[in-house]
Design a protein around this motif. Structure first.
Motif, PDB file in Angstrom:
ATOM      1  N   VAL A   9      56.375  37.404  68.751  1.00 54.21           N
ATOM      2  CA  VAL A   9      56.233  36.894  70.133  1.00 54.21           C
ATOM      3  C   VAL A   9      57.217  36.206  70.300  1.00 54.21           C
ATOM      4  O   VAL A   9      57.151  34.870  69.775  1.00 54.21           O
ATOM      5  CB  VAL A   9      54.921  36.845  70.939  1.00 54.21           C
ATOM      6  N   THR A  10      58.150  36.127  71.109  1.00 59.67           N
ATOM      7  CA  THR A  10      59.037  35.020  71.620  1.00 59.67           C
ATOM      8  C   THR A  10      58.527  33.872  72.302  1.00 59.67           C
ATOM      9  O   THR A  10      57.922  34.105  73.358  1.00 59.67           O
ATOM     10  CB  THR A  10      60.396  35.611  72.125  1.00 59.67           C
ATOM     11  N   LEU A  11      58.269  32.814  71.867  1.00 53.42           N
ATOM     12  CA  LEU A  11      58.049  31.707  72.589  1.00 53.42           C
ATOM     13  C   LEU A  11      59.073  30.796  73.428  1.00 53.42           C
ATOM     14  O   LEU A  11      59.143  30.286  74.406  1.00 53.42           O
ATOM     15  CB  LEU A  11      57.433  30.710  71.567  1.00 53.42           C
ATOM     16  N   ALA A  12      60.441  31.102  72.577  1.00 53.33           N
ATOM     17  CA  ALA A  12      61.464  30.204  73.431  1.00 53.33           C
ATOM     18  C   ALA A  12      62.549  30.707  72.506  1.00 53.33           C
ATOM     19  O   ALA A  12      62.853  31.257  71.395  1.00 53.33           O
ATOM     20  CB  ALA A  12      61.536  28.781  72.832  1.00 53.33           C
ATOM     21  N   GLU A  13      63.863  31.015  73.602  1.00 45.52           N
ATOM     22  CA  GLU A  13      65.157  31.398  73.000  1.00 45.52           C
ATOM     23  C   GLU A  13      66.364  30.759  73.924  1.00 45.52           C
ATOM     24  O   GLU A  13      66.143  30.838  75.143  1.00 45.52           O
ATOM     25  CB  GLU A  13      65.224  32.803  73.268  1.00 45.52           C
ATOM     26  N   SER A  14      67.311  30.087  73.168  1.00 47.63           N
ATOM     27  CA  SER A  14      68.336  29.661  74.074  1.00 47.63           C
ATOM     28  C   SER A  14      69.601  29.283  73.201  1.00 47.63           C
ATOM     29  O   SER A  14      69.227  28.924  71.918  1.00 47.63           O
ATOM     30  CB  SER A  14      67.823  28.152  74.770  1.00 47.63           C
ATOM     31  N   ASP A  15      70.801  29.410  73.805  1.00 48.20           N
ATOM     32  CA  ASP A  15      72.068  29.019  72.921  1.00 48.20           C
ATOM     33  C   ASP A  15      72.102  27.649  72.994  1.00 48.20           C
ATOM     34  O   ASP A  15      73.156  27.168  72.634  1.00 48.20           O
ATOM     35  CB  ASP A  15      73.081  29.832  72.987  1.00 48.20           C
ATOM     36  N   HIS A  16      71.543  26.994  74.177  1.00 48.98           N
ATOM     37  CA  HIS A  16      71.790  25.542  74.247  1.00 48.98           C
ATOM     38  C   HIS A  16      70.331  24.658  73.716  1.00 48.98           C
ATOM     39  O   HIS A  16      69.871  23.994  74.750  1.00 48.98           O
ATOM     40  CB  HIS A  16      72.061  25.430  75.674  1.00 48.98           C
ATOM     41  N   THR A  17      70.227  24.591  72.472  1.00 45.46           N
ATOM     42  CA  THR A  17      68.984  23.527  72.239  1.00 45.46           C
ATOM     43  C   THR A  17      70.007  22.269  71.917  1.00 45.46           C
ATOM     44  O   THR A  17      71.097  22.188  71.482  1.00 45.46           O
ATOM     45  CB  THR A  17      68.268  23.980  71.068  1.00 45.46           C
ATOM     46  N   GLU A  18      68.854  21.286  72.112  1.00 39.54           N
ATOM     47  CA  GLU A  18      69.182  19.888  71.321  1.00 39.54           C
ATOM     48  C   GLU A  18      68.730  19.726  69.983  1.00 39.54           C
ATOM     49  O   GLU A  18      67.545  20.044  69.790  1.00 39.54           O
ATOM     50  CB  GLU A  18      68.853  18.942  72.224  1.00 39.54           C
ATOM     51  N   VAL A  19      69.544  19.601  68.856  1.00 37.90           N
ATOM     52  CA  VAL A  19      69.024  19.411  67.446  1.00 37.90           C
ATOM     53  C   VAL A  19      68.995  17.922  67.311  1.00 37.90           C
ATOM     54  O   VAL A  19      69.653  17.090  67.471  1.00 37.90           O
ATOM     55  CB  VAL A  19      70.003  20.057  66.472  1.00 37.90           C
ATOM     56  N   VAL A  20      67.596  17.467  67.137  1.00 40.46           N
ATOM     57  CA  VAL A  20      67.465  16.194  66.789  1.00 40.46           C
ATOM     58  C   VAL A  20      66.538  16.080  65.605  1.00 40.46           C
ATOM     59  O   VAL A  20      65.456  16.772  65.464  1.00 40.46           O
ATOM     60  CB  VAL A  20      66.742  15.385  68.013  1.00 40.46           C
ATOM     61  N   GLU A  21      67.022  15.337  64.512  1.00 42.98           N
ATOM     62  CA  GLU A  21      66.161  15.198  63.194  1.00 42.98           C
ATOM     63  C   GLU A  21      65.652  16.645  62.821  1.00 42.98           C
ATOM     64  O   GLU A  21      64.590  16.800  62.141  1.00 42.98           O
ATOM     65  CB  GLU A  21      64.847  14.367  63.476  1.00 42.98           C
ATOM     66  N   GLY A  22      66.948  17.555  62.779  1.00 43.59           N
ATOM     67  CA  GLY A  22      66.436  18.825  62.329  1.00 43.59           C
ATOM     68  C   GLY A  22      65.698  19.765  63.203  1.00 43.59           C
ATOM     69  O   GLY A  22      65.429  20.945  62.595  1.00 43.59           O
ATOM     70  N   ASN A  23      65.269  19.410  64.070  1.00 40.00           N
ATOM     71  CA  ASN A  23      64.405  20.401  65.107  1.00 40.00           C
ATOM     72  C   ASN A  23      65.174  20.483  66.238  1.00 40.00           C
ATOM     73  O   ASN A  23      65.918  20.018  66.818  1.00 40.00           O
ATOM     74  CB  ASN A  23      63.256  19.392  65.623  1.00 40.00           C
ATOM     75  N   HIS A  24      65.223  22.169  66.686  1.00 47.00           N
ATOM     76  CA  HIS A  24      65.685  22.592  67.696  1.00 47.00           C
ATOM     77  C   HIS A  24      64.703  22.211  69.081  1.00 47.00           C
ATOM     78  O   HIS A  24      63.701  22.385  69.032  1.00 47.00           O
ATOM     79  CB  HIS A  24      65.991  24.054  67.808  1.00 47.00           C
ATOM     80  N   TYR A  25      65.418  21.570  69.872  1.00 47.19           N
ATOM     81  CA  TYR A  25      64.456  21.120  71.064  1.00 47.19           C
ATOM     82  C   TYR A  25      65.109  22.372  72.178  1.00 47.19           C
ATOM     83  O   TYR A  25      66.049  22.163  72.651  1.00 47.19           O
ATOM     84  CB  TYR A  25      64.631  19.735  71.394  1.00 47.19           C
ATOM     85  N   PHE A  26      64.225  23.224  72.682  1.00 42.65           N
ATOM     86  CA  PHE A  26      64.417  24.051  73.674  1.00 42.65           C
ATOM     87  C   PHE A  26      64.404  23.681  75.099  1.00 42.65           C
ATOM     88  O   PHE A  26      63.149  23.122  75.447  1.00 42.65           O
ATOM     89  CB  PHE A  26      63.532  25.266  73.426  1.00 42.65           C
ATOM     90  N   PRO A  27      65.372  23.927  75.899  1.00 40.75           N
ATOM     91  CA  PRO A  27      65.304  23.517  77.272  1.00 40.75           C
ATOM     92  C   PRO A  27      63.849  24.445  78.101  1.00 40.75           C
ATOM     93  O   PRO A  27      63.859  25.340  77.630  1.00 40.75           O
ATOM     94  CB  PRO A  27      66.587  23.735  78.042  1.00 40.75           C
ATOM     95  N   PRO A  28      63.490  23.552  78.938  1.00 39.33           N
ATOM     96  CA  PRO A  28      62.180  23.978  79.666  1.00 39.33           C
ATOM     97  C   PRO A  28      62.489  25.304  80.253  1.00 39.33           C
ATOM     98  O   PRO A  28      61.489  26.161  80.167  1.00 39.33           O
ATOM     99  CB  PRO A  28      62.087  23.095  80.885  1.00 39.33           C
ATOM    100  N   HIS A  29      63.646  25.859  80.830  1.00 38.81           N
ATOM    101  CA  HIS A  29      63.647  27.157  81.281  1.00 38.81           C
ATOM    102  C   HIS A  29      63.766  28.194  80.388  1.00 38.81           C
ATOM    103  O   HIS A  29      63.552  29.339  80.732  1.00 38.81           O
ATOM    104  CB  HIS A  29      64.960  27.151  82.284  1.00 38.81           C
TER     105      HIS A  29
END
Length: 95
Positions: A9-29
């Protein structure tokens, strides 16, 4: 495109994540918050600030503290305000 899934099940998907300390941060929308459940867990990072956590529920199974976000980050981390990151050992994050 970065994607976070749990049991297919997809929880989040985006081509515009912010990568910080190796983690993808997905925008709220880009996040399916309907699958999120409240958690009492919080942590503190000296340069990002206080993180709040959420549990994720898919098909009746709850994964505790599977994701976190910074509702009021410090200035240095303002680019991840309200973005969600997921623990790779609990949620599949690819991309």
């Amino acid at each position: 495109m970065p994607r976070a899934t749990l049991n297919g099940v997809t929880l989040a998907e985006s081509d515009h994540t912010e990568v910080v300390e190796g983690n993808h941060y997905f925008p709220p929308h880009s996040v399916n918050t309907e699958l999120f459940r409240p958690s009492e867990t919080t942590t503190h990072c000296p340069w990002k600030g206080d993180a709040s956590y959420v549990n994720v529920e898919v098909d009746g199974a709850v994964v505790e503290d599977a994701a976190w976000y910074y509702p009021e980050p410090m200035d240095a981390a303002n680019n991840i305000r309200d973005h969600f990151a997921f623990y790779g050992n609990k949620v599949d994050v690819a991309g």
